[in-house]
Design a protein around this motif. Sequence first.
Motif, PDB file in Angstrom:
ATOM      1  N   HIS A 197     -11.204 -29.586  31.471  1.00  0.00           N
ATOM      2  CA  HIS A 197     -12.158 -28.477  31.381  1.00  0.00           C
ATOM      3  C   HIS A 197     -11.863 -27.520  30.226  1.00  0.00           C
ATOM      4  O   HIS A 197     -12.736 -26.730  29.840  1.00  0.00           O
ATOM      5  CB  HIS A 197     -12.206 -27.707  32.704  1.00  0.00           C
ATOM      6  N   GLN A 198     -10.664 -27.587  29.642  1.00  0.00           N
ATOM      7  CA  GLN A 198     -10.343 -26.731  28.513  1.00  0.00           C
ATOM      8  C   GLN A 198     -10.306 -27.505  27.194  1.00  0.00           C
ATOM      9  O   GLN A 198      -9.800 -27.001  26.195  1.00  0.00           O
ATOM     10  CB  GLN A 198      -8.995 -26.042  28.752  1.00  0.00           C
TER      11      GLN A 198
ATOM     12  N   PRO B 182     -11.282 -28.802  23.612  1.00  0.00           N
ATOM     13  CA  PRO B 182     -12.043 -28.185  22.521  1.00  0.00           C
ATOM     14  C   PRO B 182     -13.234 -29.062  22.132  1.00  0.00           C
ATOM     15  O   PRO B 182     -13.284 -29.663  21.057  1.00  0.00           O
ATOM     16  CB  PRO B 182     -11.013 -28.097  21.385  1.00  0.00           C
TER      17      PRO B 182
ATOM     18  N   PRO C 229     -16.479 -30.910  27.897  1.00  0.00           N
ATOM     19  CA  PRO C 229     -15.126 -30.782  28.460  1.00  0.00           C
ATOM     20  C   PRO C 229     -14.969 -31.492  29.808  1.00  0.00           C
ATOM     21  O   PRO C 229     -14.684 -30.878  30.837  1.00  0.00           O
ATOM     22  CB  PRO C 229     -14.964 -29.265  28.602  1.00  0.00           C
TER      23      PRO C 229
ATOM     24  N   ARG D 137      -1.810 -30.738  27.649  1.00  0.00           N
ATOM     25  CA  ARG D 137      -2.931 -30.660  26.710  1.00  0.00           C
ATOM     26  C   ARG D 137      -2.952 -31.890  25.792  1.00  0.00           C
ATOM     27  O   ARG D 137      -4.017 -32.458  25.539  1.00  0.00           O
ATOM     28  CB  ARG D 137      -2.826 -29.384  25.880  1.00  0.00           C
TER      29      ARG D 137
END
Length: 385
Positions: free
Chosen positions: A91-92, A94, A98, A368
């Motif tokens: 969901h984060q 870029p 997402p 990430r």
Amino acid sequence: MLPTSTDVLVVGAGPTGLATALTLARRGVEVTVVDQLARPPETSRAAVVHAYTLEVLDRIGAAAPLVAQGVRAPRFTVRDRDRVLLAVPFHQLPSPFPYALMVSQSVTEAVLTERLADLGVQVRRSCRLTGLSRSVDGVVAQLDGAPLRARFIVGADGLHSTVRQLAGIGFTGPSEEESFVLADVRVRSALPRDEAALFLARSGPLIWAPLPDGVVRLVAAVPTAPAEPDLAYLQALLDERGPERRPDRLTEVLWGSRFRVHHRIADTFRSGPVLLAGDSGHVHSPAGGQGMNLGICDAVALGTSLADVFAGGPETLLDDYSARQRPMAEDVMSFAAGLTRLATLSPARRPFRDVLLRLLGAVPPARRQIALRLSGLSHRERQPS
């Protein structure tokens, strides 16, 4: 009736071939698409379109209609039965997308086919490539005995690519193959319906992926897969590899099949006017859901390079395509093989694996990077804009 000449002949009307043709047609390049099947398959094994692939599809006007028909999964988990070893958040990312989009490959193909039809390009079906020769200005393809001249030919015809074989391009890799069973099922489950999961079991990995309308796609590596896995067989797989405290209960098998995978890559993706994309150039384990996604990225990159050549650019752009996509394929093959190895570690090494995955999941930068890797966004800089 087939034309006698075309700018680009695309052999294969799966997602790779369709995306190549759509990229070309949108740029005004004359393209002919042929496929040996009389009709598109209604069942297919790919079930996820990753964020970067959606960005690539957005360039050719195919992302929005596809997103409208899929399930958005903002998280991917790696599990050992009831334990979540690693949760990968999307969901984060870029990206305008997402999430991982859970949607059947047949839907992806239908969307691409419709976009092609809007541009006046129809897939020529029941059409088999039987011969290929070079000419002064390209190739002469024999389609069921009838010649068709093209400046370039794209092999998007899969693992057993006729284009690749007729062009004499090597396809190297280990002789071993992996056997997989896959099925679309209905199931009573406590697992989230907006999350794909990879279960790591000693006997092999199990992929559990939600699809629209309450359907779940199961994919599992097995020693010998039955041609048509039934409910009892699939339930036994879930009992062995899936949730334990609140086990899944299958209620219906919509369809099931099997497939075998070699880990192989073409020696080159370009031989003069002959170009390869998708499974005709690289095949590997489905772990991580990377295969179709890489094929679509191949397709749009190749279509863009070809269109630039027809617009007056140098043919060295096609060498650049091969030089860029082949290392990407090698990287994806290594990644998919690594996920499979994680599942089949010896009992003595599994505790160390589990600790490592949990540590990675607890470190935001590592988490990430894994999300970028799974989503394909880590390859973004390699692709033409």
